[in-house]
Design a protein around this motif. Structure first.
Motif, short mmCIF file in Angstrom:
data_model
loop_
_atom_site.label_atom_id
_atom_site.label_comp_id
_atom_site.label_asym_id
_atom_site.label_seq_id
_atom_site.Cartn_x
_atom_site.Cartn_y
_atom_site.Cartn_z
N UNK A 45 5.60 -58.03 -25.98
CA UNK A 45 4.37 -57.35 -26.39
C UNK A 45 4.10 -55.91 -25.80
N UNK A 46 4.93 -55.51 -25.09
CA UNK A 46 4.68 -53.99 -24.49
C UNK A 46 4.98 -53.15 -25.62
N UNK A 47 6.02 -53.37 -26.40
CA UNK A 47 6.33 -52.52 -27.62
C UNK A 47 5.41 -52.17 -28.33
N UNK A 48 4.47 -53.23 -28.70
CA UNK A 48 3.11 -52.84 -29.44
C UNK A 48 2.04 -52.01 -28.85
N UNK A 49 2.24 -52.17 -27.47
CA UNK A 49 1.24 -51.31 -26.82
C UNK A 49 1.81 -49.68 -26.58
N UNK A 50 3.49 -49.51 -26.54
CA UNK A 50 3.94 -48.50 -26.47
C UNK A 50 3.78 -47.87 -27.96
N UNK A 51 3.64 -48.40 -28.87
CA UNK A 51 3.60 -47.96 -30.42
C UNK A 51 2.06 -47.35 -30.42
#
Ligand code: UGA
Length: 451
Positions: A125-131
């Protein structure tokens, strides 16, 4: 393709060097200006076999550059690989502040569309935060950002080979454009069309080309943590079987060999000894346990893996105590400081914990490692560092093997025996043959093998 790599640690340098080696134009950047200076001067801040050749060749061809100016690097890359550290916080969670910082930097500096690729190991879920961070902080620029997760499976010591000859390349994406761009980047590796810097021409290992696995971003992130945790689990399992083998008069090496021949189990990561260290397995396992807890999943299986690993040093010190009777005041030689052979990395190295314990018990420790002494000197002021294994053994009442450097097998063991105050060897990595050591006149103990 034009690529920026942010972070010049093990993963960043190998990624940047190898991507340049297969023909891309790469700019590597780091906020540690001293590291960039070292790289610009043609030196490497780490020891990694083959990496110096890869980087110096790419530099000569003008394909890799180092810049202390992250904005310049971000601007130069169509794809930006984030390779910054995600060290453990005191509570065991991964510290994602460096990722957050890079996201803001990219959002602020990007002037053209960017593919932002997570290479650092991060919780799902880090990718979501990155986006989210890219779109919030980059909202005024009008630049489009794509995000992908592309976990790295390279091992220190064989990192260049692992990068160029992987079993699989995992790309977590949520649009076809990102997949296409990543496939273009990895095309030479997928088609095995590059001049391999590791093997002689046309002598690359045979076997199928790497698998190309396209997943969601969440799955790709989870794959990395699940892989490293499973490797840790295998090691702890082998270590428990080793303890049992010792009690029952069996030999762990024989047992692990036969167990590993079952293709459902596989032969790797069943080597018993002092347990796993390094900057990846211990921290990723801890972060994975925390992630599970936060997600409401009781993954106590992995807590047990951690507990077993922590106990390995205690078990080995206990073995040493049994052999020496009293540790206090005795001169003990330790061979190996790195967390495994072929690296100078001592982060979370079992050898360092072991030395800490020996010092606490009042031993006088002399240590030797072929590559890691420079780094160890800074954190072990009480230890005497020897210029060779033989030097370390001089007048020692016990010699402990903490890292299985292959060259330790070839030492002149007869000379070592004569130099020691007592010819006692405790082999924490089952590097040597018990029979041979006994024939040479040593009292010899190892892990999970009959004494
Ligand atoms: C590990 C993984 O193996 C890589 O796939 C991954 O990409 C990397 O972490 C990462 O996340 O970046 P690495 O930390 O370089 O690679 O080291 P390993 O070869 O996995 O060894 C880890 C530790 O386990 C070492 O201390 C080694 O001595 C120990 N080990 C390994 C054993 O005690 N027994 C074994 O059978 C194998």
């Amino acid at each position: 393709m034009k690529i920026a790599v942010v972070g010049t640690g093990y993963v960043g340098l190998v990624t940047g060097g190898c991507l340049a080696d297969i023909g891309h134009e790469v700019v590597c950047t780091d906020n540690d200006a001293a590291k960039i200076q070292t790289l610009e001067a043609g030196r490497l801040p780490i020891y990694e076999p083959g990496l110096d050749t890869v980087i110096s060749k790419a530099r000569k061809q003008g394909l890799v550059k180092f810049s202390a100016n992250p904005a310049e690097a971000v601007d130069a890359g169509d794809a930006i690989f984030i390779c910054v550290g995600t060290p453990p916080l005191p509570n065991g969670d991964a510290d994602l502040s460096a990722i957050d910082h890079v996201a803001k930097l990219i959002a602020a500096e990007a002037r053209s569309p960017k593919l932002v690729v997570e290479k650092s190991t991060v919780p799902a879920q880090t990718g979501q935060e990155l986006k989210r961070a890219l779109s919030v902080y980059g909202r005024k620029s009008g630049v489009t950002f794509r995000v992908a997760s592309n976990p790295e499976f390279l091992r220190e010591g064989t990192a260049v080979e692992d990068f160029l000859h992987p079993d699989r390349i995992v790309v977590g994406v949520d649009d076809e454009g990102a997949e296409r761009q990543l496939k273009e980047i990895y095309k030479p590796v997928l088609e095995r069309k590059f001049n391999c810097p590791v093997h002689a021409p046309a002598n690359c290992p045979p076997g199928p080309p790497p698998a190309w696995l396209v997943t969601t971003i969440n799955s790709a992130e989870l794959i990395k943590h699940a892989s490293n945790s499973f490797l840790a689990l295998k090691i702890s399992y082998a270590n428990m079987v080793a303890d049992l083998a010792e009690r029952l008069g069996a030999d762990i090496d024989e047992v692990a060999r036969a167990v590993g021949m079952d293709p459902r189990i596989g032969p790797s990561f069943l080597k018993a000894g002092l347990g796993f260290g390094g900057f990846c397995l211990p921290k990723d396992l801890q972060a994975f346990v925390h992630l599970a807890e936060k997600s409401g999943v009781d993954f106590s299986l992995l807590k047990e893996v951690e507990r077993i690993n922590r106990k390995r040093i205690e078990t080995f010190v206990e073995k040493t105590r049994r052999a020496l009777w009293v540790i206090k005041g005795k001169r003990v030689a330790v061979l190996g400081l790195a967390f495994k052979p072929n690296t100078d990395d001592i982060r979370f190295a079992p050898a360092i914990d072991l030395i800490g314990q020996l010092l606490k018990e009042g031993a006088q420790v002399t240590a030797y490692d072929p590559e890691a002494m420079e780094k160890a000197r800074g954190i072990l002021p009480e230890v005497e560092f020897a210029s060779s294994a033989e030097d370390a053994a001089k007048d020692a009442e016990a010699l402990l093997i903490a890292t299985e450097w292959p060259q330790f097998r070839q030492l002149n063991w007869e000379r070592i025996r004569d130099a020691m105050a007592r010819p006692l060897v405790l082999d924490g990595r089952n590097l040597l043959s018990a029979q041979e050591m006994k024939a040479r006149g040593f009292e010899y103990y190892s892990m999970g093998r009959p004494d």
